[in-house]
Write a protein that holds these residues in place. Structure first.
Motif, PDB file in Angstrom:
ATOM      1  N   GLY A  64      48.090  44.085  40.365  1.00  0.00           N
ATOM      2  CA  GLY A  64      49.221  44.976  40.172  1.00  0.00           C
ATOM      3  C   GLY A  64      49.198  46.117  41.165  1.00  0.00           C
ATOM      4  N   GLY A  65      50.331  46.376  41.817  1.00  0.00           N
ATOM      5  CA  GLY A  65      50.437  47.467  42.776  1.00  0.00           C
ATOM      6  C   GLY A  65      51.862  47.962  42.841  1.00  0.00           C
ATOM      7  N   SER A  66      52.100  48.914  43.733  1.00  0.00           N
ATOM      8  CA  SER A  66      53.445  49.457  43.885  1.00  0.00           C
ATOM      9  C   SER A  66      54.252  48.702  44.928  1.00  0.00           C
ATOM     10  CB  SER A  66      53.374  50.941  44.267  1.00  0.00           C
ATOM     11  OG  SER A  66      52.940  51.714  43.172  1.00  0.00           O
ATOM     12  N   ASN A  67      53.665  48.511  46.116  1.00  0.00           N
ATOM     13  CA  ASN A  67      54.396  47.876  47.202  1.00  0.00           C
ATOM     14  C   ASN A  67      53.426  47.112  48.094  1.00  0.00           C
ATOM     15  OD1 ASN A  67      56.345  47.117  49.024  1.00  0.00           O
ATOM     16  ND2 ASN A  67      57.074  49.178  49.443  1.00  0.00           N
ATOM     17  N   THR A  68      53.913  46.078  48.746  1.00  0.00           N
ATOM     18  CA  THR A  68      53.124  45.209  49.623  1.00  0.00           C
ATOM     19  C   THR A  68      51.916  44.674  48.848  1.00  0.00           C
ATOM     20  OG1 THR A  68      53.773  46.721  51.405  1.00  0.00           O
ATOM     21  CG2 THR A  68      52.252  44.959  51.963  1.00  0.00           C
ATOM     22  N   VAL A  90      50.733  38.283  39.843  1.00  0.00           N
ATOM     23  CA  VAL A  90      50.984  39.408  40.746  1.00  0.00           C
ATOM     24  C   VAL A  90      52.222  40.162  40.279  1.00  0.00           C
ATOM     25  CG1 VAL A  90      51.285  40.112  43.144  1.00  0.00           C
ATOM     26  CG2 VAL A  90      50.070  37.993  42.621  1.00  0.00           C
ATOM     27  N   GLU A  91      52.119  41.488  40.259  1.00  0.00           N
ATOM     28  CA  GLU A  91      53.248  42.311  39.828  1.00  0.00           C
ATOM     29  C   GLU A  91      53.356  43.543  40.713  1.00  0.00           C
ATOM     30  OE1 GLU A  91      55.033  44.332  35.718  1.00  0.00           O
ATOM     31  OE2 GLU A  91      53.186  43.158  35.685  1.00  0.00           O
ATOM     32  N   ALA A  92      54.574  43.867  41.116  1.00  0.00           N
ATOM     33  CA  ALA A  92      54.830  45.069  41.913  1.00  0.00           C
ATOM     34  C   ALA A  92      55.730  46.007  41.116  1.00  0.00           C
ATOM     35  CB  ALA A  92      55.484  44.716  43.238  1.00  0.00           C
ATOM     36  N   ALA A  93      55.385  47.294  41.113  1.00  0.00           N
ATOM     37  CA  ALA A  93      56.095  48.262  40.288  1.00  0.00           C
ATOM     38  C   ALA A  93      57.263  48.933  40.998  1.00  0.00           C
ATOM     39  CB  ALA A  93      55.108  49.331  39.808  1.00  0.00           C
ATOM     40  N   ASP A  94      57.189  49.080  42.325  1.00  0.00           N
ATOM     41  CA  ASP A  94      58.208  49.830  43.047  1.00  0.00           C
ATOM     42  C   ASP A  94      59.474  49.013  43.296  1.00  0.00           C
ATOM     43  OD1 ASP A  94      56.571  51.983  43.216  1.00  0.00           O
ATOM     44  OD2 ASP A  94      56.560  52.100  45.414  1.00  0.00           O
ATOM     45  N   GLU A  95      60.601  49.706  43.347  1.00  0.00           N
ATOM     46  CA  GLU A  95      61.796  49.094  43.898  1.00  0.00           C
ATOM     47  C   GLU A  95      61.574  48.913  45.409  1.00  0.00           C
ATOM     48  OE1 GLU A  95      65.147  51.490  42.984  1.00  0.00           O
ATOM     49  OE2 GLU A  95      64.986  51.198  40.821  1.00  0.00           O
ATOM     50  N   ASN A  96      62.252  47.934  45.974  1.00  0.00           N
ATOM     51  CA  ASN A  96      62.136  47.628  47.409  1.00  0.00           C
ATOM     52  C   ASN A  96      60.738  47.168  47.812  1.00  0.00           C
ATOM     53  OD1 ASN A  96      64.865  48.346  47.996  1.00  0.00           O
ATOM     54  ND2 ASN A  96      64.242  50.495  47.874  1.00  0.00           N
ATOM     55  N   ALA A  97      59.986  46.597  46.865  1.00  0.00           N
ATOM     56  CA  ALA A  97      58.633  46.133  47.158  1.00  0.00           C
ATOM     57  C   ALA A  97      58.652  44.794  47.893  1.00  0.00           C
ATOM     58  CB  ALA A  97      57.836  45.995  45.869  1.00  0.00           C
ATOM     59  N   GLU A  98      57.573  44.539  48.614  1.00  0.00           N
ATOM     60  CA  GLU A  98      57.285  43.221  49.188  1.00  0.00           C
ATOM     61  C   GLU A  98      56.179  42.613  48.341  1.00  0.00           C
ATOM     62  OE1 GLU A  98      55.952  44.809  52.843  1.00  0.00           O
ATOM     63  OE2 GLU A  98      57.842  44.506  53.885  1.00  0.00           O
ATOM     64  N   SER A 120      51.719  33.407  39.238  1.00  0.00           N
ATOM     65  CA  SER A 120      53.046  33.988  39.038  1.00  0.00           C
ATOM     66  C   SER A 120      53.217  35.255  39.856  1.00  0.00           C
ATOM     67  CB  SER A 120      53.262  34.306  37.553  1.00  0.00           C
ATOM     68  OG  SER A 120      52.342  35.304  37.116  1.00  0.00           O
ATOM     69  N   VAL A 121      54.475  35.574  40.162  1.00  0.00           N
ATOM     70  CA  VAL A 121      54.827  36.851  40.780  1.00  0.00           C
ATOM     71  C   VAL A 121      56.021  37.426  40.019  1.00  0.00           C
ATOM     72  CG1 VAL A 121      53.940  36.370  43.089  1.00  0.00           C
ATOM     73  CG2 VAL A 121      56.273  35.735  42.535  1.00  0.00           C
ATOM     74  N   GLU A 122      56.014  38.746  39.856  1.00  0.00           N
ATOM     75  CA  GLU A 122      57.102  39.380  39.109  1.00  0.00           C
ATOM     76  C   GLU A 122      57.380  40.762  39.670  1.00  0.00           C
ATOM     77  OE1 GLU A 122      58.290  40.676  34.525  1.00  0.00           O
ATOM     78  OE2 GLU A 122      56.366  39.730  34.946  1.00  0.00           O
ATOM     79  N   ALA A 123      58.652  41.064  39.855  1.00  0.00           N
ATOM     80  CA  ALA A 123      59.077  42.393  40.296  1.00  0.00           C
ATOM     81  C   ALA A 123      60.547  42.568  39.965  1.00  0.00           C
ATOM     82  CB  ALA A 123      58.857  42.564  41.795  1.00  0.00           C
ATOM     83  N   GLU A 124      60.968  43.811  39.805  1.00  0.00           N
ATOM     84  CA  GLU A 124      62.377  44.128  39.595  1.00  0.00           C
ATOM     85  C   GLU A 124      62.882  44.921  40.796  1.00  0.00           C
ATOM     86  OE1 GLU A 124      64.188  42.924  37.251  1.00  0.00           O
ATOM     87  OE2 GLU A 124      62.557  42.046  36.076  1.00  0.00           O
ATOM     88  N   ASP A 125      64.042  44.519  41.282  1.00  0.00           N
ATOM     89  CA  ASP A 125      64.684  45.206  42.417  1.00  0.00           C
ATOM     90  C   ASP A 125      63.788  45.243  43.646  1.00  0.00           C
ATOM     91  OD1 ASP A 125      66.977  45.765  40.855  1.00  0.00           O
ATOM     92  OD2 ASP A 125      65.977  47.497  39.989  1.00  0.00           O
ATOM     93  N   GLY A 153      65.439  40.698  43.271  1.00  0.00           N
ATOM     94  CA  GLY A 153      65.185  41.282  44.576  1.00  0.00           C
ATOM     95  C   GLY A 153      66.322  40.997  45.529  1.00  0.00           C
ATOM     96  N   THR A 154      66.331  41.730  46.630  1.00  0.00           N
ATOM     97  CA  THR A 154      67.335  41.500  47.664  1.00  0.00           C
ATOM     98  C   THR A 154      67.150  40.127  48.284  1.00  0.00           C
ATOM     99  OG1 THR A 154      67.346  43.866  48.135  1.00  0.00           O
ATOM    100  CG2 THR A 154      68.325  42.426  49.796  1.00  0.00           C
ATOM    101  N   GLU A 155      65.887  39.762  48.560  1.00  0.00           N
ATOM    102  CA  GLU A 155      65.555  38.456  49.127  1.00  0.00           C
ATOM    103  C   GLU A 155      64.519  37.799  48.212  1.00  0.00           C
ATOM    104  OE1 GLU A 155      67.035  37.297  51.749  1.00  0.00           O
ATOM    105  OE2 GLU A 155      67.957  39.086  52.610  1.00  0.00           O
ATOM    106  N   VAL A 156      64.900  36.678  47.596  1.00  0.00           N
ATOM    107  CA  VAL A 156      64.009  35.977  46.661  1.00  0.00           C
ATOM    108  C   VAL A 156      63.944  34.511  47.051  1.00  0.00           C
ATOM    109  CG1 VAL A 156      63.576  35.375  44.250  1.00  0.00           C
ATOM    110  CG2 VAL A 156      64.645  37.569  44.798  1.00  0.00           C
ATOM    111  N   GLY A 157      62.730  33.954  47.092  1.00  0.00           N
ATOM    112  CA  GLY A 157      62.586  32.546  47.439  1.00  0.00           C
ATOM    113  C   GLY A 157      61.382  31.911  46.785  1.00  0.00           C
ATOM    114  N   GLY A 158      61.432  30.605  46.628  1.00  0.00           N
ATOM    115  CA  GLY A 158      60.312  29.891  46.023  1.00  0.00           C
ATOM    116  C   GLY A 158      59.060  29.924  46.867  1.00  0.00           C
ATOM    117  N   PHE A 159      59.221  30.000  48.202  1.00  0.00           N
ATOM    118  CA  PHE A 159      58.064  30.062  49.098  1.00  0.00           C
ATOM    119  C   PHE A 159      57.979  31.424  49.782  1.00  0.00           C
ATOM    120  CE2 PHE A 159      55.664  29.153  53.007  1.00  0.00           C
ATOM    121  CZ  PHE A 159      54.556  28.541  52.464  1.00  0.00           C
ATOM    122  N   ILE A 160      59.054  31.834  50.454  1.00  0.00           N
ATOM    123  CA  ILE A 160      59.116  33.127  51.140  1.00  0.00           C
ATOM    124  C   ILE A 160      60.330  33.892  50.622  1.00  0.00           C
ATOM    125  CG2 ILE A 160      59.578  34.261  53.354  1.00  0.00           C
ATOM    126  CD1 ILE A 160      58.030  32.034  54.713  1.00  0.00           C
TER     127      ILE A 160
END
Length: 204
Positions: A64-68, A90-98, A120-125, A153-160
């Motif tokens: 778990g992290g904020s970004n990247t 994997v989870e990201a807390a920030d908006e605009n995260a990678e 798994s990966v999870e993030a909002e915005d 997310g702005t860009e979401v994909g199964g691989f990238i």
């Protein structure tokens, strides 16, 4: 080398084994503890930021992290990652995260090969959310992801999530596990198509 305990942090470059891998090599190593760094950037299950070579290594647990944020490496800045895997939540807390199941961000000119991601990966915005890589500016060869991708997310994909570099070569993702039918690159296959004799045909 290996690490099994929980790692926490609030700044940047937080990893389950190493925060920053700088101009050296990590090989035959692993981290199995959770990485809890909700306030940090460049967070990985094994390495927060990689500036070198990682081979024959893996990470499990939650990250778990904020970004990247990535299952194995948060930011792959320089060098090569090969013959590695991540089986992480994997989870990201920030908006605009990678955020990616294997790597949060792959820099231009750098490589990842013969590696895979599960979990798994999870993030909002998020800015870029992907089963293998959040954002790829580099080269990915002979890799696959069977990672549940959830959130938005702005860009979401199964691989990238976001592809800015070259298209991955010989790389695949599980469309059923991921819940994602699209990705900027790589080939989407069903679970059956990625297993047993079918895998030999579909993933040459």
């Amino acid at each position: 080398s290996h690490a099994t305990g929980t790692v926490s942090g609030k700044s940047r470059r937080i990893g389950g084994l190493v925060g920053v891998q700088f101009q050296d090599e990590i090989t035959m190593s692993y981290a199995t503890g959770d990485v809890a760094a909700a306030g940090a950037n460049e967070v990985g299950g094994l390495v927060g930021e990689n500036v070198g070579t990682i081979s024959e290594s893996f990470a499990t647990g939650s990250v778990g992290g904020s970004n990247t944020v990535g299952g194995l490496v948060g930011e792959h800045s320089f060098g090569e990652v090969t013959m590695c895997f991540a089986d992480t939540a994997v989870e990201a807390a920030d908006e605009n995260a990678e955020i990616g199941g294997f790597v949060g961000n792959l820099n231009a000119g750098e490589t990842i090969s013969q590696s895979y991601a599960l979990g798994s990966v999870e993030a909002e915005d998020a800015r870029s959310l992907g089963g293998f890589a959040g954002e790829s500016n580099g080269d990915i060869t002979e890799c696959y992801a069977a990672v549940e991708v959830s959130g938005s997310g702005t860009e979401v994909g199964g691989f990238i999530g976001e592809l800015e570099g070259s298209s991955p070569e010989g790389s695949y993702w599980d469309t059923e596990v991921s819940g994602q039918s699209e990705s900027p690159a790589a080939i989407g296959l069903s679970t059956d198509e990625m297993q047993g004799n079918d895998a030999a045909e579909n993933m040459p």
